[in-house]
Design an enzyme around this catalytic site. Sequence first.
Site, PDB file in Angstrom:
ATOM      1  N   ASP A   1      -9.122   3.839  -1.902  1.00 44.87           N
ATOM      2  CA  ASP A   1     -10.015   4.291  -0.831  1.00 44.87           C
ATOM      3  C   ASP A   1     -11.373   4.776  -1.342  1.00 44.87           C
ATOM      4  O   ASP A   1     -11.642   5.991  -1.393  1.00 44.87           O
ATOM      5  CB  ASP A   1      -9.321   5.385  -0.020  1.00 44.87           C
ATOM      6  CG  ASP A   1      -8.071   4.836   0.652  1.00 44.87           C
ATOM      7  OD1 ASP A   1      -7.908   3.592   0.688  1.00 44.87           O
ATOM      8  OD2 ASP A   1      -7.251   5.645   1.128  1.00 44.87           O
TER       9      ASP A   1
ATOM     10  N   ASP B   1       0.853  -1.192   0.000  1.00 42.84           N
ATOM     11  CA  ASP B   1       0.000   0.000   0.000  1.00 42.84           C
ATOM     12  C   ASP B   1       0.893   1.248   0.000  1.00 42.84           C
ATOM     13  O   ASP B   1       2.104   1.151   0.181  1.00 42.84           O
ATOM     14  CB  ASP B   1      -0.891  -0.049   1.250  1.00 42.84           C
ATOM     15  CG  ASP B   1      -1.922   1.069   1.262  1.00 42.84           C
ATOM     16  OD1 ASP B   1      -2.325   1.514   0.172  1.00 42.84           O
ATOM     17  OD2 ASP B   1      -2.313   1.502   2.354  1.00 42.84           O
TER      18      ASP B   1
ATOM     19  N   GLU C   1       2.663   4.860  -4.129  1.00 46.04           N
ATOM     20  CA  GLU C   1       2.722   5.772  -5.299  1.00 46.04           C
ATOM     21  C   GLU C   1       4.101   6.425  -5.418  1.00 46.04           C
ATOM     22  O   GLU C   1       4.495   6.713  -6.546  1.00 46.04           O
ATOM     23  CB  GLU C   1       1.632   6.834  -5.157  1.00 46.04           C
ATOM     24  CG  GLU C   1       0.213   6.274  -5.260  1.00 46.04           C
ATOM     25  CD  GLU C   1      -0.197   5.421  -4.066  1.00 46.04           C
ATOM     26  OE1 GLU C   1       0.236   5.773  -2.948  1.00 46.04           O
ATOM     27  OE2 GLU C   1      -0.908   4.429  -4.242  1.00 46.04           O
TER      28      GLU C   1
HETATM   29  C1  GLC Z   1      -4.575   3.532   2.859  1.00 40.49           C
HETATM   30  C2  GLC Z   1      -5.124   2.309   2.164  1.00 40.49           C
HETATM   31  C3  GLC Z   1      -6.166   1.647   3.035  1.00 40.49           C
HETATM   32  C4  GLC Z   1      -5.538   1.295   4.384  1.00 40.49           C
HETATM   33  C5  GLC Z   1      -4.962   2.549   5.038  1.00 40.49           C
HETATM   34  C6  GLC Z   1      -4.216   2.240   6.333  1.00 40.49           C
HETATM   35  O1  GLC Z   1      -5.553   4.497   2.981  1.00 40.49           O
HETATM   36  O2  GLC Z   1      -5.639   2.630   0.905  1.00 40.49           O
HETATM   37  O3  GLC Z   1      -6.690   0.514   2.422  1.00 40.49           O
HETATM   38  O4  GLC Z   1      -6.478   0.709   5.216  1.00 40.49           O
HETATM   39  O5  GLC Z   1      -4.071   3.196   4.152  1.00 40.49           O
HETATM   40  O6  GLC Z   1      -3.158   1.379   6.111  1.00 40.49           O
END
Ligand code: GLC
Length: 657
Positions: free
Chosen positions: A371, A283, A286
């Site tokens: 998200d 995650d 980017e």
């Molecule tokens: C980002 C991710 C989400 C995750 C959060 C905390 O917003 O897109 O899925 O739960 O980070 O790690």
Amino acid sequence: MKWKRAAPTRWELGFDLPRDAQCIGLGEHCSSRLNLRGRSWTMFATDDPNHLESMDAMYKSIPFLILSRGRKSIGLFLDSPGRQKWNLDEELCERGSVELLSRRGWRLFILGPAPVPKLVEAFSELTGRAALPPLWSLGHQQSRWSYPNEKSVMKIAAEFRRRKIPCDTIVLDIDYMDGYRVFTHSKKHFPRFRKMIGELGRRNFRVVTIVDPGVKQDPKYRVFEEGRKAGHFCTTAKGRLFIDRVWPGKAAFPDFLRPEVRTWWGEKHAFYLQNGVAGIWNDMNEPAMFDHMKVLPRNTNQLPPDSRQLFLQQTAEGRVGHFEVRNLYGFSMSRATHEGLARLRPNQRPFILTRSAYAGIQRYAAVWLGDNMSWFEHLRNSVPMLLNMSLSGVPFCGVDIGGFGADCYPELLLRWYAAGIFYPFFRNHCAMGWRSQEPWAFGPRVERHCRNFIETRYRLLPYIQSLFWEHHRTGAPLMRPMVWHFPEDEIAARLDDQFFFGRDILVAPILERARTQRNVYLPRGVWHPWSGGKPLVGGKFHTVEIGHGDVPAFVRDGAILPLADVVQSTADLPRAPVTFTCFGSSARGVYFEDDGRSFDYEHGQYNEWQFAYQRGRLTARALHHGVERSGRKWGLARSGFKERVRYLPPTIFSSSK
Ligand code: GLC
């Protein structure tokens, strides 16, 4: 196609956009329509949680556009990781253009003219195909930001088993870590990390852990010190360590473009494997940076000098400003993870999930679309957005079921599961601070329907495996727009609130609140409503009633679907009887089976059957018979499943149990 170098770091490409061409594919864009024509879209990896109509850039960049025009469709792949802005006839004068910011140029591949499936096949030959995923990863995954401690994780797992709601995976979000340090676990909240995962394993749950790229800047933290000493992190033009804030506070960012950094990062995953973790969720790659949420102003039309691109990255051709290669950051991180897992656990299929991506990501990871919100609008958007992702070469995709931000509510959760069982990647996930949305969160009635949906997903797993096998061979995604199978049908070509899941299932979910009816267009042929009722004749729209517990799908007459008996986790799937369900009086279908775990299928260790049903007789022919050994768990060992075949009338499973 015309192009020019409009400025030292700006290229402009122009092309005709015939009036009847629909613009589909092009990776990830926030759109309620499949056809992206009529506005412009930017590809520059961005973490923007406001998924609104006005949203421009998202997390992923897959610069592959299909100009869809039946059999004369064209594919354009502009291969460059710099920022790209695609204008798809915003001026309504039948022209498209791309503005690309790069010092280094680009490659353009033009595919076609050919029908859409041929273009996707060719594109996937160019950028690669997904290997078969581990079977467990196709089951139900339950996630939450975050289950805060061991007790809450064990409770969630126990609830699934107690309530007999199938589930394969519990996902651990950032709070399993020690102060958000990757490759650690919290001694306070998860003191028995390995034991806990072992206990979950005995109940047939796998664990997926999140791993972000930002490494906490902390001289007492081994991973940071190792990376710093070895020079693995990105540095500024002046040679200083680049630091920005993410979840752990100040953090450094590995330069995943360098092979030795990828190797180092991959090896670090021994920590997870030793603890029994099954899959990795990449995650914030980017990469997201809290001090630079907007990395480049939108109206910038030249690349800033390297010294003003936050940091530099090392390529085979020397150091490059980050912006020019930003779209490869998440891709390269997932590549490092994939290659690491493949080395550490040879001959086991890795499961990796990523948020950021570039063309070809399917070789390394599954994707979800970040998200979203618990809104019907975002359930609606998920269909065209996942179809466009699928057309962009990425078969293993999904969105957070129930929605990530905002409070979910019963009707939304039901409708989301009804559609979500047909997302290739099937995960319920929810952000911190919002109402819980596990399948039982809204009382017994909703729970009963959710159970039925999830059970339907598990019944479909043999079909889903066959679809991944088809992808592996031909590049075909699992989710397909109507045009895929009916290129000549002009009505079908314009629909984006219904889709095909493989060749034989047409999915038409309810995508609006307070509705129990919708129009569904059934192309020519006869279609069998999943939830029972008379077969419907296609070639026209039908108004159908879809109750809260109904599976919103129609099966093509002439199909044979392999459907498994319900199991609580895929660990039990190999022993579950498979029913070859024939729709119509004459039907055919394929069935693929292998061990679901290893790459042995690449060496012929699988069986592929072709079934035919005619005049009341079902026959099976082995297209490939690679599993001689009568292993206990799979293959022909299913002691001649032919005997167990049950012949069912066209419409079979009633959703109300
Ligand atoms: C980002 C991710 C989400 C995750 C959060 C905390 O917003 O897109 O899925 O739960 O980070 O790690």
